[in-house]
Scaffold this motif. Structure first.
Motif, PDB file in Angstrom:
ATOM      1  N   GLN A  66       0.844  -1.190   0.000  1.00  0.00           N
ATOM      2  CA  GLN A  66       0.000   0.000   0.000  1.00  0.00           C
ATOM      3  C   GLN A  66       0.876   1.235   0.000  1.00  0.00           C
ATOM      4  OE1 GLN A  66      -0.480   3.258   2.119  1.00  0.00           O
ATOM      5  NE2 GLN A  66      -0.669   1.677   3.675  1.00  0.00           N
ATOM      6  N   ASP A 103       3.946   3.661   5.013  1.00  0.00           N
ATOM      7  CA  ASP A 103       3.180   2.645   4.289  1.00  0.00           C
ATOM      8  C   ASP A 103       3.059   1.319   5.032  1.00  0.00           C
ATOM      9  OD1 ASP A 103       3.041   4.573   2.373  1.00  0.00           O
ATOM     10  OD2 ASP A 103       4.363   3.593   0.942  1.00  0.00           O
ATOM     11  N   GLY A 106       1.341   0.614  11.278  1.00  0.00           N
ATOM     12  CA  GLY A 106      -0.064   0.527  11.649  1.00  0.00           C
ATOM     13  C   GLY A 106      -0.822  -0.619  11.034  1.00  0.00           C
ATOM     14  N   LEU A 107      -0.116  -1.596  10.488  1.00  0.00           N
ATOM     15  CA  LEU A 107      -0.781  -2.755   9.894  1.00  0.00           C
ATOM     16  C   LEU A 107      -0.818  -3.903  10.899  1.00  0.00           C
ATOM     17  CD1 LEU A 107       0.801  -2.764   6.321  1.00  0.00           C
ATOM     18  CD2 LEU A 107      -1.537  -2.111   6.927  1.00  0.00           C
ATOM     19  N   THR A 149      -7.861  -4.366   4.388  1.00  0.00           N
ATOM     20  CA  THR A 149      -7.044  -3.751   5.446  1.00  0.00           C
ATOM     21  C   THR A 149      -6.027  -2.790   4.859  1.00  0.00           C
ATOM     22  OG1 THR A 149      -7.328  -5.677   6.894  1.00  0.00           O
ATOM     23  CG2 THR A 149      -5.459  -4.219   7.351  1.00  0.00           C
ATOM     24  N   ARG A 152      -7.966   0.361   3.439  1.00  0.00           N
ATOM     25  CA  ARG A 152      -8.498   1.281   4.456  1.00  0.00           C
ATOM     26  C   ARG A 152      -7.366   1.969   5.213  1.00  0.00           C
ATOM     27  NH1 ARG A 152     -13.743   1.469   4.545  1.00  0.00           N
ATOM     28  NH2 ARG A 152     -15.002  -0.301   3.830  1.00  0.00           N
ATOM     29  N   ARG A 153      -6.243   1.290   5.377  1.00  0.00           N
ATOM     30  CA  ARG A 153      -5.096   1.942   6.012  1.00  0.00           C
ATOM     31  C   ARG A 153      -4.598   3.106   5.151  1.00  0.00           C
ATOM     32  NH1 ARG A 153      -2.602   4.301   9.908  1.00  0.00           N
ATOM     33  NH2 ARG A 153      -0.325   4.164   9.824  1.00  0.00           N
ATOM     34  N   GLU A 156      -6.950   5.980   5.449  1.00  0.00           N
ATOM     35  CA  GLU A 156      -6.732   6.713   6.702  1.00  0.00           C
ATOM     36  C   GLU A 156      -5.575   7.699   6.562  1.00  0.00           C
ATOM     37  OE1 GLU A 156      -5.896   3.900   9.732  1.00  0.00           O
ATOM     38  OE2 GLU A 156      -7.976   3.242   9.980  1.00  0.00           O
ATOM     39  N   LEU A 157      -4.484   7.234   5.953  1.00  0.00           N
ATOM     40  CA  LEU A 157      -3.270   8.042   5.892  1.00  0.00           C
ATOM     41  C   LEU A 157      -3.422   9.306   5.046  1.00  0.00           C
ATOM     42  CD1 LEU A 157      -0.485   5.314   5.657  1.00  0.00           C
ATOM     43  CD2 LEU A 157      -0.794   6.979   7.497  1.00  0.00           C
ATOM     44  N   GLU A 166       0.786  11.043  12.453  1.00  0.00           N
ATOM     45  CA  GLU A 166       1.440   9.762  12.716  1.00  0.00           C
ATOM     46  C   GLU A 166       2.963   9.899  12.660  1.00  0.00           C
ATOM     47  OE1 GLU A 166      -0.013   6.159  11.308  1.00  0.00           O
ATOM     48  OE2 GLU A 166      -2.132   6.728  11.379  1.00  0.00           O
TER      49      GLU A 166
END
Length: 220
Positions: A66, A103, A106-107, A149, A152-153, A156-157, A166
């Motif tokens: 991502q 990238d 937060g996963l 996932t 959507r991450r 969010e970023l 962050e």
């Protein structure tokens, strides 16, 4: 039975089915979402013949990553392009890149990592390029969750100020982090936080990139 290449093609279709309702567009190698806040890319790379460090002749494998590009970073990159005499790029241009810092932050790691190496081995019980049923079942069970996932991450970023917040929450900041922090802070005009970020940039060896960030901040 399904052959190995057919299995991969089917899973690429499944990725598209997961991403399209979220607004992504693309093909089997790259899916892209462009909003007023930035761009998110989900990229696929091929990693054949390997699984958990072990070699499997004929296995098919792929990984997903991502890549989030805040709109503020895109504006800075166009500022640099114009400085060098190049035309600006639209945000949806495939060559528009981003910071590539948050990238993989937060996963989750469970039930699997979304950046897992998805491997489909040949089935030893059937001659020819038949796909191993255990691998088919595993990918079918977990891939849709992993794809959503990642998507959507990224979404969010690119929310306003999210990437910046962050970055600021990271305790061990490197020079590349400070570059991105300075660029994103410049969106909000002069501030002591921006002065601090530029000061950290100047702690290293002065270079053209540091000078360009300072010019960009002054122009904002």
């Amino acid at each position: 039975m399904i052959d190995l290449d057919g299995a991969v093609r089917d899973f690429m279709k499944d990725i598209g089915k997961t991403l399209r309702p979220l607004g992504f567009r693309g093909s089997r190698n790259r899916w892209t979402l462009v909003t007023e806040h930035g761009k998110v890319e989900i990229d696929r790379s091929t990693r054949n013949n390997w699984r958990d460090g072990e070699y499997f002749q004929g296995a098919r494998g792929f990984m997903l990553t991502q890549h989030a590009i805040p709109e503020a970073w895109w504006r800075y990159e166009n500022f640099v392009r114009e400085h060098h005499g190049s035309p600006p790029l639209d945000l949806d241009d495939a060559s528009v890149s981003g910071p590539r810092i948050m990238d993989f932050h937060g996963l989750p790691s469970k039930p699997v990592s979304p950046t897992h190496l998805w491997t489909i081995r040949p089935d030893p019980d059937h001659p020819g390029p038949a796909a191993h049923p255990d691998d088919i079942d595993f990918v079918r069970e977990h891939l849709p969750w992993a794809v959503e996932t990642l998507a959507r991450r990224g979404m969010e970023l690119i929310e306003p100020a999210r990437y910046l917040k962050e970055l600021l929450n990271q305790s061990d900041r490197q020079i590349g982090d400070w570059e991105c922090i300075a660029v994103l802070l410049a969106e909000y005009g002069p501030s002591s936080a921006l002065d601090e970020a530029i000061s950290h940039l100047n702690d290293g060896e002065p270079d053209e990139r540091t000078e360009m960030i300072e010019r960009y901040a002054a122009a904002r």
